[in-house]
Write a protein that holds these residues in place. Structure first.
Motif, mmCIF file in Angstrom:
data_model
loop_
_atom_site.group_PDB
_atom_site.id
_atom_site.type_symbol
_atom_site.label_atom_id
_atom_site.label_comp_id
_atom_site.label_asym_id
_atom_site.label_seq_id
_atom_site.Cartn_x
_atom_site.Cartn_y
_atom_site.Cartn_z
ATOM 1 N N LYS A 93 -0.017 -8.651 -8.945
ATOM 2 C CA LYS A 93 0.434 -7.337 -8.866
ATOM 3 C C LYS A 93 1.453 -7.012 -7.789
ATOM 4 O O LYS A 93 1.567 -7.864 -6.991
ATOM 5 C CB LYS A 93 -1.054 -6.488 -8.877
ATOM 6 C CG LYS A 93 -2.088 -6.610 -9.662
ATOM 7 C CD LYS A 93 -3.320 -5.963 -9.526
ATOM 8 C CE LYS A 93 -4.530 -6.448 -10.391
ATOM 9 N NZ LYS A 93 -4.811 -7.716 -10.312
ATOM 10 N N ILE A 94 2.180 -5.981 -7.731
ATOM 11 C CA ILE A 94 3.128 -5.628 -6.843
ATOM 12 C C ILE A 94 2.613 -4.202 -6.332
ATOM 13 O O ILE A 94 2.451 -3.179 -7.204
ATOM 14 C CB ILE A 94 4.381 -5.325 -7.603
ATOM 15 C CG1 ILE A 94 4.885 -6.726 -8.241
ATOM 16 C CG2 ILE A 94 5.503 -5.079 -6.466
ATOM 17 C CD1 ILE A 94 5.915 -6.536 -9.022
ATOM 18 N N THR B 145 0.061 -6.022 1.266
ATOM 19 C CA THR B 145 1.214 -6.099 0.627
ATOM 20 C C THR B 145 1.320 -7.153 -0.483
ATOM 21 O O THR B 145 0.910 -8.160 -0.212
ATOM 22 C CB THR B 145 2.425 -5.961 1.315
ATOM 23 O OG1 THR B 145 3.615 -6.032 0.493
ATOM 24 C CG2 THR B 145 2.734 -7.566 1.998
ATOM 25 N N PRO C 252 3.609 -8.859 -4.022
ATOM 26 C CA PRO C 252 2.844 -10.296 -3.507
ATOM 27 C C PRO C 252 3.229 -10.627 -2.382
ATOM 28 O O PRO C 252 4.008 -10.116 -1.687
ATOM 29 C CB PRO C 252 3.902 -10.979 -4.640
ATOM 30 C CG PRO C 252 5.336 -10.541 -4.862
ATOM 31 C CD PRO C 252 4.589 -9.076 -4.767
ATOM 32 N N LEU D 201 10.661 -11.005 -6.271
ATOM 33 C CA LEU D 201 9.572 -10.067 -6.019
ATOM 34 C C LEU D 201 9.410 -9.696 -4.486
ATOM 35 O O LEU D 201 8.390 -8.948 -4.155
ATOM 36 C CB LEU D 201 8.407 -10.653 -6.437
ATOM 37 C CG LEU D 201 8.155 -10.925 -7.915
ATOM 38 C CD1 LEU D 201 6.849 -11.733 -8.167
ATOM 39 C CD2 LEU D 201 8.440 -9.726 -8.703
ATOM 40 N N PRO E 285 8.294 -11.163 -1.341
ATOM 41 C CA PRO E 285 6.999 -11.401 -0.790
ATOM 42 C C PRO E 285 7.203 -11.155 0.723
ATOM 43 O O PRO E 285 6.170 -10.931 1.544
ATOM 44 C CB PRO E 285 6.792 -12.861 -1.084
ATOM 45 C CG PRO E 285 8.066 -13.507 -1.419
ATOM 46 C CD PRO E 285 8.826 -12.394 -2.226
ATOM 47 N N ARG F 100 5.539 -3.863 1.627
ATOM 48 C CA ARG F 100 5.332 -2.761 0.765
ATOM 49 C C ARG F 100 4.434 -2.007 1.506
ATOM 50 O O ARG F 100 4.583 -0.494 1.207
ATOM 51 C CB ARG F 100 4.961 -2.902 -0.556
ATOM 52 C CG ARG F 100 6.196 -3.688 -1.421
ATOM 53 C CD ARG F 100 5.773 -4.117 -2.793
ATOM 54 N NE ARG F 100 6.837 -4.572 -3.630
ATOM 55 C CZ ARG F 100 7.571 -5.952 -3.634
ATOM 56 N NH1 ARG F 100 6.846 -6.632 -2.645
ATOM 57 N NH2 ARG F 100 8.344 -5.985 -4.368
ATOM 58 N N GLU G 175 2.199 -1.049 -8.613
ATOM 59 C CA GLU G 175 3.802 -0.544 -9.239
ATOM 60 C C GLU G 175 3.704 -0.820 -10.667
ATOM 61 O O GLU G 175 2.925 -1.821 -11.279
ATOM 62 C CB GLU G 175 5.014 -1.237 -8.720
ATOM 63 C CG GLU G 175 5.352 -0.942 -7.473
ATOM 64 C CD GLU G 175 6.397 -1.861 -6.892
ATOM 65 O OE1 GLU G 175 7.278 -2.347 -7.777
ATOM 66 O OE2 GLU G 175 6.717 -1.812 -5.403
ATOM 67 N N ILE H 267 2.704 -8.908 -13.216
ATOM 68 C CA ILE H 267 3.897 -9.516 -12.930
ATOM 69 C C ILE H 267 4.330 -10.310 -14.062
ATOM 70 O O ILE H 267 5.530 -10.373 -14.550
ATOM 71 C CB ILE H 267 3.744 -10.681 -11.644
ATOM 72 C CG1 ILE H 267 3.659 -9.796 -10.273
ATOM 73 C CG2 ILE H 267 4.972 -11.435 -11.694
ATOM 74 C CD1 ILE H 267 3.211 -10.615 -9.248
#
Length: 616
Positions: A250-251, A269, A271, A295, A297, A301, A565, A607
């Motif tokens: 997940k993001i 956070t 990934p 993505l 990493p 986030r 997200e 993802i």
């Protein structure tokens, strides 16, 4: 008589000069001469930096989460080199002859009398083999240092990593030399001066066979290293690991805070990456891969990504309305599925109508908060929409939104709050009204916040009007925490106004079936959890799933904010993730009757779905 009286000054001056000569000679013999002897003896004397062990890092429950392991660097003093079997040395080290020649050439150019690195972080096995042969290679020696070790494969973005100093740092900071290591992100960077300790130095004498004969001048010029200070973090490493597990594939971001202290229990956070992959020589391979990953990493986030808060912001709108007196808890507004005014429509879902504040929070009514927002901005006492928006902004900032929270986290963004200046630029002065900017009443439009700020906002609500600056360290080398983290920051909302919003949050999770509650999926047995769902509009794809909550309702132990997200409704994914983390923290494990929910979260792969959509 006058000419003889001047003699006493002459004699005094002579005595002073003689005394200075004796003092200078003594200084030369005892200090300078020894230094020159040391320089003269460079062919047999070796200066070896003693690197201190870096400070350890613990979680809030005294679990060790970062410690050190021994590492060894092969060094060379070019001026002490004699003929040696280069083929044999390269074979022992597993390197090419050209690589060795390049390293030796660089060392000669830099400083032939000073140790230079040939091969970093050699393994224990190689070190043992090399020690047996080192006498065959005059001028070479092994220098010990430490590398970071992580017993828990979690918290990479929070803990940060250690890496070799850049040229600019080495040139501008006298403590660091080329080849030294420094904290480059996370806790490692913020608390670098505490963790690094103080380097020492040894001057050792070696014979012609490269065998150590002892300390130069019995260690007169040696200094002992001072190990780094230990840190006790605010993290609960088990909660951190669980959060990262739930956010796999997940993001987004998660931040959990203890409201009564501002201590950060978890900062996730996704990934992310394994912290052990950014240690030592493997970092040079790992970093470019992570840095190019689409993505992101390496992007934290939880503390840096700006997102619309969505409906979680409605609580702030309601509280400002109460404080400004344009709203009473019993005031009701009707909702026919949308808010309509002069050609502007803000959609809403169907629910019972009319409703008061607590029910508006429970059912997340857009129409209700559009009405409240316009009454705030257009309040006659303000005299203009500009002054109304400025006043609104003061209230919002008092919850830590749109400002720098001044945490001890290495990376933190303050988000975006709309301003009069911005709207004047976009619409021209006098060309906009409360109706023009109505979307910010429900956390959309020109407003964005980070998960950290949302968690802090939720803490302020849980505390009925104040928060402590969020922080990640609770004890620095046994000296406690910075005093600024013990100071309360009060919102501009009177504590008496929070109850109706909190009742609404309680109903959102624990309301009776069929009552219009939006977050019943987050309900936990025997835990009175309060929460608010949010669905943040995303112009680049599916909406983001948002949820904020705290528990228990009275004397709360945890406040949490989650954003996933491209996951749709807040109740679908963010709410159950928050619920599972709260249950894990407060009860230690997940009830058997809720294992299905845990499995549903673990099995979801946003993802892969996102990549599939892009391929189509």
């Amino acid at each position: 008589m006058q000419k003889y009286s001047d003699r006493k000054y002459v004699i005094g001056a002579i005595i002073i000069v003689i005394a200075l000569i004796y003092i200078s000679r003594l200084f030369w013999i005892q200090v300078v001469d020894d230094k020159y002897k040391l320089i003269a003896d460079r062919n047999s004397t070796r200066r070896v930096t003693q690197f201190p062990a870096r400070g350890l890092i613990y979680d809030r429950n005294d679990n060790l989460i970062v410690y050190n392991m021994a590492a060894y660097d092969l060094m060379v003093v070019p001026r002490q080199l004699e003929e040696f079997d280069t083929v044999d040395l390269c074979k022992t080290l597993g390197i090419e002859i050209d690589y060795l020649k390049k390293k030796l050439s660089k060392a000669w150019k830099k400083n032939p009398y000073q140790g230079a690195e040939v091969l970093k972080q050699i393994s224990d096995t190689l070190y043992a083999n090399l020690q047996e042969k080192l006498h065959k290679y005059p001028g070479f020696y092994v220098q010990s240092r430490t590398l970071r070790k992580y017993p828990h494969d979690a918290g990479a973005n929070v803990l940060g990593y250690v890496s070799e100093v850049s040229k600019s740092i080495a040139n501008n900071n006298s403590y660091y030399k080329s080849g030294d290591y420094i904290g480059y992100s996370g806790i490692e960077k913020t608390y670098e001066k505490v963790l690094r300790g103080q380097k020492g130095v040894n001057y050792n004498v070696f014979d012609v066979h490269n065998r150590k004969m002892g300390a130069y001048k019995d260690g007169k010029f040696d200094t002992l290293p001072r190990i780094g200070g230990n840190l006790k973090s605010t993290l609960d490493i088990e909660l951190q690991k669980y959060g990262e597990l739930l956010m796999q594939n997940k993001i987004g971001g998660i931040v959990a805070i203890e409201p009564s202290t501002g201590e950060i229990l978890a900062s996730v956070t996704a990934p992310s990456y394994s912290p052990s992959t950014m240690v030592g020589r493997s970092r040079s391979v790992t970093y470019p891969i992570l840095n190019k990953d689409p993505l992101k990493p390496l992007y934290n986030r939880a503390t840096m990504a700006p997102y619309p808060p969505g409906s979680t912001f409605k609580m702030i709108t309601g509280l400002i309305g109460l404080q400004e007196g344009v709203l009473k808890p019993y005031h009701k507004y009707s909702c026919a599925g949308a808010y309509y005014s002069r050609g502007v429509t803000v959609g809403c879902h169907h629910h019972v109508s009319p409703i008061a504040l607590d029910k508006a929070v429970q059912m997340s009514c857009n129409t209700y908060f559009c009405h409240v927002f316009r009454k705030i901005i257009d309040k006659p006492e303000f005299g203009s929409v500009e002054k109304g928006l400025n006043k609104w902004g003061e209230y919002v900032k008092s919850f830590g939104l749109g400002v720098d929270l001044e945490t001890d986290l290495e990376s933190e963004r303050k988000g975006i709050l709309p301003t009069v200046k911005r709207y004047n630029r976009v619409y021209r002065r006098g060309g906009w009204s409360s109706l023009t900017i109505i979307s910010i009443s429900i956390g959309q439009g020109e407003i964005s916040v980070t998960p950290l700020q949302l968690a802090n906002m939720t803490s302020a609500i849980a505390n009925r009007g104040y928060y402590y600056t969020p922080h990640i360290i609770k004890d620095i080398a046994g000296n406690g925490v910075d005093k600024r983290f013990k100071k309360r920051h009060y919102t501009k909302i009177d504590s008496s106004y929070f109850n109706d919003v909190i009742v609404g949050m309680d109903l959102a999770v624990n309301g009776i079936p069929g009552s219009g509650s939006t977050a019943t999926i987050a309900r936990i047995k025997d835990v009175d959890m309060c929460g608010k769902t949010g669905t943040a509009q995303n112009p680049h794809g599916d909406n983001h799933s948002v949820f904020v909550s705290f528990a228990p309702k009275d004397n709360p132990k945890i406040a949490i904010a989650i954003l996933v997200e491209n996951a749709g409704y807040g109740a679908s994914w963010a709410a159950p993730i928050a619920s599972l983390m709260v249950e894990k923290y407060l009860k230690g494990d997940i009830d058997e009757n809720r294992k299905w929910l845990e499995k549903r979260i673990l099995d979801k792969d946003f993802i892969s779905e996102l990549n599939s959509e892009e391929d189509e």
